[in-house]
Each structure stands twice: as structure tokens, then as C-alpha cells.
Design an enzyme around this catalytic site. Structure first.
Site, PDB file in Angstrom:
ATOM      1  CG  ASP A  97      37.762  44.761  39.283  1.00 55.20           C
ATOM      2  OD1 ASP A  97      36.771  45.071  39.719  1.00 55.20           O
ATOM      3  OD2 ASP A  97      38.691  44.580  40.123  1.00 55.20           O
ATOM      4  CG  ASP A 140      33.580  44.070  40.404  1.00 56.14           C
ATOM      5  OD1 ASP A 140      33.982  43.134  39.886  1.00 56.14           O
ATOM      6  OD2 ASP A 140      34.076  44.422  41.601  1.00 56.14           O
ATOM      7  CB  SER A 161      36.568  47.566  42.951  1.00 51.90           C
ATOM      8  OG  SER A 161      35.607  46.468  43.349  1.00 51.90           O
ATOM      9  CG  ASP A 179      37.593  42.307  41.808  1.00 50.93           C
ATOM     10  OD1 ASP A 179      36.514  42.639  41.622  1.00 50.93           O
ATOM     11  OD2 ASP A 179      38.363  42.546  42.581  1.00 50.93           O
TER      12      ASP A 179
END
Length: 574
Positions: A305, A303, A144, A307
Site C-alpha cells: 500500500d 510495501d 500492509s 506507505d
């Protein structure tokens, strides 16, 4: 576990490759480093694995990934899910692609099909793909928003959400049953492909995902009229978001999309930021410079990834940051007001928020006559509620969010989605521009309508063995104290989610909390104020939250700063 024995085994055993043993040889005189790497196994928790990359049992490396995957494979075989397979995505972090293939080939060696994305892919698209391909499970390799030295491994189940009870406990048990690394299976990639076990996902999944997220648009006419006039600056922070953000906004007709060039390409070293977190204002430095140059209406970051989403909005000659709570309530108000105006607001509609998110959402839900559900921290619990809604037909999901910059519009994904959130913010800019307003103008109207809610948080980082023990002691001490006051505010109720008890501090009556057990203490205070404390599930830190409601900006900011300082004083005295 005896960390020196473990270290010597890894150092001298031919099972571990030369690069691993060479790295361990280099730290032979560093006792503290050896201890930190080997004093425990990297814990496979309800969020999977997350840790610093390197050699050792307490590190993210190919061996810890293989061991976790073998445990997952054992569980999938018990569930007879081999033929349904597992979809695997990975972000831009160093070693993410390697870890994805290691996991895939371990699954393949166990007779389980894998579907691996051909390039870096966002977590929300992974979540979508699990159901799209009817897979039994999904894996995403990501840490993340953590610093570059971290990586992680998150597991999803067939509903597209991260694993929740009882599957999480059962999978963790299987992983923990892997007492060593020697029982892990693997297979050569060429053989796995020949047997039809290793499969590659290409652009066709992007097509389906984009098709689905577009179904969440409400005011397409506003986009058609204003798309060419809206200016957007976007940064993926060296992550996975650029490909799909460029595509969806381009297809919708947003002609003035400017991506920060230095941060556009995936790069696991994240060279232009301290760490790639849209919660951190410093990560916006380049984007804000570009925004001022282009006179942008909004600045958006996702960010690695993709999400989470961070937002700055234009107000005259400055840019104002929306925190995670502001992002959530802003989206909720827009969705509900527009659905109501168009006569498509479901009678059994529901919003979902986490226990540490703003109470402004309750006022918004009341205004539009929809239900609000509160869940534990962690977006997997929001995904779980969507599954329950669909199974029981009790509610229709409209929107969910958590204060840590995660939102979900629609049910295509069962995890937070920075791509669809970016698309919706672009739509909102067009909608309000059509009405001669900016996003900050609308936010001010919401404060005037619902009250000046303000939230704050702070963390104490406690790494290593000692840190873990300090966190346990701090939570235990707070539990036993049963605080009666925090600063000038009387505590009216204590919710202990670990004991699943809610205590009325006036009558001392107790009631049962229906949410799952979790190491969280929540204090309801006078004057609609609250405080909360919990250890992080993914980082070595303990987190503190607080919120209030004021009648204007000055009052609310003064109140929140005072309660924050008062709470800090209590914590410092423990």
C-alpha cells in the site's frame, strides 16, 4: 462463543453463499482448523481489521467486511455524515477490490455516499483524499506488509488520520453491537450508481496528490542539475507504488529510474518474495541485482500500500541497508539543515517520533532548536498530533517517523507516505551528488556529529488462542517483576504505559504518563540505553526493542548485541 455452533450455522445457512459453505465443508474433519476459524470474531480494533482470508468469523471475508462496515455506517449516521460520504481505496492484495465494493455498497444501502478509486491506490493517497473530498471517513483495504494470505480494513476519520480516541472506541462499540450478520444492509451496484451514491475516483486525484507532495521539495535546482546523473532502482514489491513513483520522478527529471520488471505490476500473490516487506532484506534481492547492473546510487522499495519505504545506499562497491531509524533521522537532518540554511525553518517547528524509535532524533532536534514530541507506537498518533498542532497553533509540523520504516514529510497526508519519502530520497541523492557525496558519506557525518546510535529488535510469534494467552501472561509477569537490571545495565526508570505510571527506580517516586493507555513497558537504563516490550497491534506476536549510544561503530554494535542477548535471556526465563 461456541465455535462448533458457529461453524454449523455457516455451513448450513443459506445466508452464506455456496463458495463459503463449500470451503467449510472441506475442513469438516479438521477440528483445529474449525476452532481457529470460529473460536472468536475477527477483532475490530483501533487499527480496524486484519487477518487471514477465508471463511469463518475469525477470518477476513465479505461477511466480516460487511459487518464492520455496517457498524461504521451506524456511527456515521449518528454523526450526520451521510452526505459527506466515505472514500475507499484498496491495494493489490487478493480480494481487495471485491472487499472495497462490498464496503461501498453497504454504505450506499445506508444512504451514505462512497467514492471508490478506479484502480489500486496507496494508503497515503487515501489519507489525502479524505480531506480533499471533505469526506467524513475513509477506508483502505490492505494488510500492509503481511504475507499474501492476509488482508485488512483500516478506518480513517475526517482529518485524514486513522481513527483515534474517542472516535475509535465509539466506532468499535458500533461494530461490536453487530452481533450477527443478518442486520447488514447492501444494495445492487447499478442502483447505487443510479442514485448517485456510488462514485468513482479517477486520475484527477493522482493529479492533486502529486501537486501537493511536490510542495515539499527544497532543492529543486539540485534536481535540475543532477537529475539526469542520478541512478535510482525502485521496486513496488507487486504493490501500488509504481504508478505514482514513475510519474513524480519522471516529471522532476530523474531520467535513470529503473523499476524491477518482475515486481512492477500489482499482484496479490507476491510471487517473487516470501512476503512484501521493505523491512526484510530478502525482499531486496532482485532490486540489488539490478542496482549492481545499473550502478545505482540508491535502491528503494515500498510495501503493497506504499506507505512504508526501505532503502539501500551505495558505498563504493557495496550497498548498505538503512534501517527504519536511519531513514528517519537522515530525512530529519536534511529537512532541518536545508530549511535553516534557506531561512524557512519555523520557530515553533516540531518533529514527532514514536516511543520505540531512536533517541538520535532528540540530538538532532536540539541541534536545530526545534521541539520533539513522542507518541505511542502507531502512525495514527503522529497524525493526531498534526491535527492538534493545526487546531492550537502550538507547533508547525516538519517531520514524523516510526522505526518500522514509516515517514511523513509534509501534511498532505496524515499517515506515513512511501511515495513522498521516495521523492525526497531522490532529491537528497541529487543534492549530495552535487556536493561530491553519497548518502552513506552523509550518514557517517551524522554519526560523527550526534553519536553512534544503534537499535535492534526481535519478535516472538504466538498465534492462536494459546498464543494470545501467552502474550498476556508474559506482559503480566514482566510488569510484576519490576526489573532492576537488564544484563550489565541498571534500570533507572520503568514506564508502564498500561498503568500510565513512570517509576524512578532510584527513589521509587511515581509520576503520571500523559500519553494514552497502552500495553507497553519501557525501561530506561544507564549509559543512555533502553529496552521496550509490547504486543503487536496487527500480528500475533510480541515485540522487543532496544537502543544504545556508542562512540564508534564497533562499540555500539557490541553493546547492542550484548543487551539484546541479555534481554532475550530474561524473556526466555519467564
Amino acid at each position: 462463543m461456541d465455535y462448533k455452533l458457529e461453524y454449523n450455522d455457516w455451513l448450513n445457512n443459506d445466508f452464506f453463499d455456496k463458495d463459503t459453505r463449500r470451503e467449510l465443508e472441506e475442513i469438516k474433519d479438521n477440528e483445529e482448523e474449525i476452532k481457529d476459524r470460529f473460536y472468536k470474531n475477527l477483532e475490530f480494533g483501533t487499527a480496524g481489521l486484519r487477518g487471514i482470508m477465508g471463511s469463518g468469523t475469525n477470518r477476513m471475508n465479505k461477511y466480516t467486511v460487511m459487518k464492520a462496515t455496517q457498524g461504521l455506517a451506524n456511527f456515521i449516521k449518528k454523526e450526520n455524515g451521510e452526505k459527506r460520504g466515505v472514500v475507499i481505496a484498496y491495494d493489490s492484495r487478493n480480494n481487495s477490490r471485491e472487499f472495497a465494493d462490498i464496503a461501498a455498497l453497504c454504505l450506499n444501502a445506508n444512504g451514505i455516499k462512497s467514492y471508490v478509486f478506479e484502480e489500486e491506490t496507496s494508503t497515503p493517497e487515501l489519507s489525502f483524499s479524505v480531506r480533499e473530498l471533505n469526506c467524513i471517513s475513509g477506508i483502505v483495504i490492505t494488510a500492509s506488509h503481511n504475507p499474501p494470505k492476509y488482508n485488512g480494513y483500516k478506518v480513517y476519520w475526517e482529518d485524514g488520520a486513522q481513527i483515534t480516541y474517542p472516535k475509535d472506541v465509539e466506532i468499535i462499540e458500533e461494530v461490536n453491537n453487530m452481533v450477527d450478520y443478518y442486520g447488514v444492509k447492501s444494495i445492487k451496484k447499478e442502483e447505487a450508481i443510479r442514485k448517485g451514491l456510488y462514485n468513482v475516483i479517477g486520475k484527477e486525484m493522482d493529479d492533486r496528490y502529486i501537486e501537493e507532495i511536490k510542495k515539499n521539495l527544497i532543492n529543486i535546482e539540485a534536481i535540475k542539475q543532477q537529475g539526469k546523473n542520478v541512478t535510482i532502482v525502485y521496486t513496488p514489491l507487486h504493490g501500488t507504488g509504481a504508478r505514482l513513483v514513475k510519474r513524480v520522478l519522471g516529471e522532476l527529471g530523474f531520467e535513470k529510474l529503473f523499476i524491477v520488471p518482475e515486481q512492477e505490476k500489482p499482484d496479490g500473490n507476491f510471487p517473487t518474495v516470501d512476503y512484501p516487506n521493505p523491512e526484510d532484506e530478502k525482499s531486496f534481492k532482485m532490486a540489488l541485482n539490478l542496482a549492481k547492473e545499473k550502478n545505482s546510487d540508491v535502491v528503494i522499495a515500498t510495501d503493497p500500500d506504499a506507505d512504508r519505504i526501505g532503502i539501500f545506499v551505495k558505498n563504493k562497491d557495496e550497498y548498505i541497508r538503512f534501517n527504519g531509524n536511519m531513514i528517519g533521522v537522515f530525512l530529519a537532518e536534511y529537512l532541518l539543515s536545508q530549511k535553516k540554511e534557506k531561512g524557512i525553518l519555523p520557530k515553533n517547528g516540531a518533529l514527532i517520533k514514536t516511543v520505540v524509535s531512536t533517541n538520535m532524533l532528540e540530538q538532532i532536534a536540539k541541534e536545530y532548536g526545534v521541539e520533539i514530541k513522542e507518541v505511542l507506537t502507531g502512525f495514527k498518533y503522529i497524525g493526531e498530533q498534526i491535527k492538534i498542532f493545526e487546531k492550537t497553533k502550538s507547533n508547525e509540523f516538519i517531520f514524523g517517523f516510526e522505526e518500522s520504516f514509516g515517514c511523513l514529510v509534509g501534511t498532505h497526508s496524515r499517515d506515513k507516505d512511501g511515495i513522498v519519502s521516495t521523492m525526497m530520497f531522490a532529491e537528497m541523492v541529487a543534492y549530495y551528488k552535487q556536493r561530491g557525496m553519497g548518502l552513506w558519506d552523509q550518514m557517517l557525518k551524522m554519526y560523527e556529529k550526534y553519536g553512534y546510535f544503534e537499535e535492534e529488535s526481535f519478535s516472538i510469534v504466538l498465534p492462536g488462542i494459546d498464543g494470545s494467552e501467552k502474550m498476556k501472561n508474559m506482559m503480566s509477569t514482566l510488569r510484576n517483576l519490576k526489573l532492576e537490571k537488564i544484563g550489565n545495565y541498571k534500570v533507572t526508570r520503568i514506564k508502564d504505559f498500561n498503568l500510565r505510571k513512570s517509576i524512578d527506580m532510584n527513589t521509587m517516586d511515581e509520576s503520571i504518563i500523559k500519553l494514552p493507555k497502552s500495553n507497553v513497558l519501557y525501561y530506561e537504563l544507564q549509559d543512555e540505553a533502553w529496552c521496550c516490550v509490547r504486543p503487536s497491534g496487527t500480528e500475533p506476536k510480541i515485540k522487543f526493542y532496544m537502543g544504545i549510544r556508542g562512540s564508534n561503530f564497533e562499540e555500539s554494535k557490541n553493546k547492542i548485541e550484548k543487551i539484546k542477548q541479555d534481554f532475550k535471556e530474561i524473556i526466555d526465563s519467564l
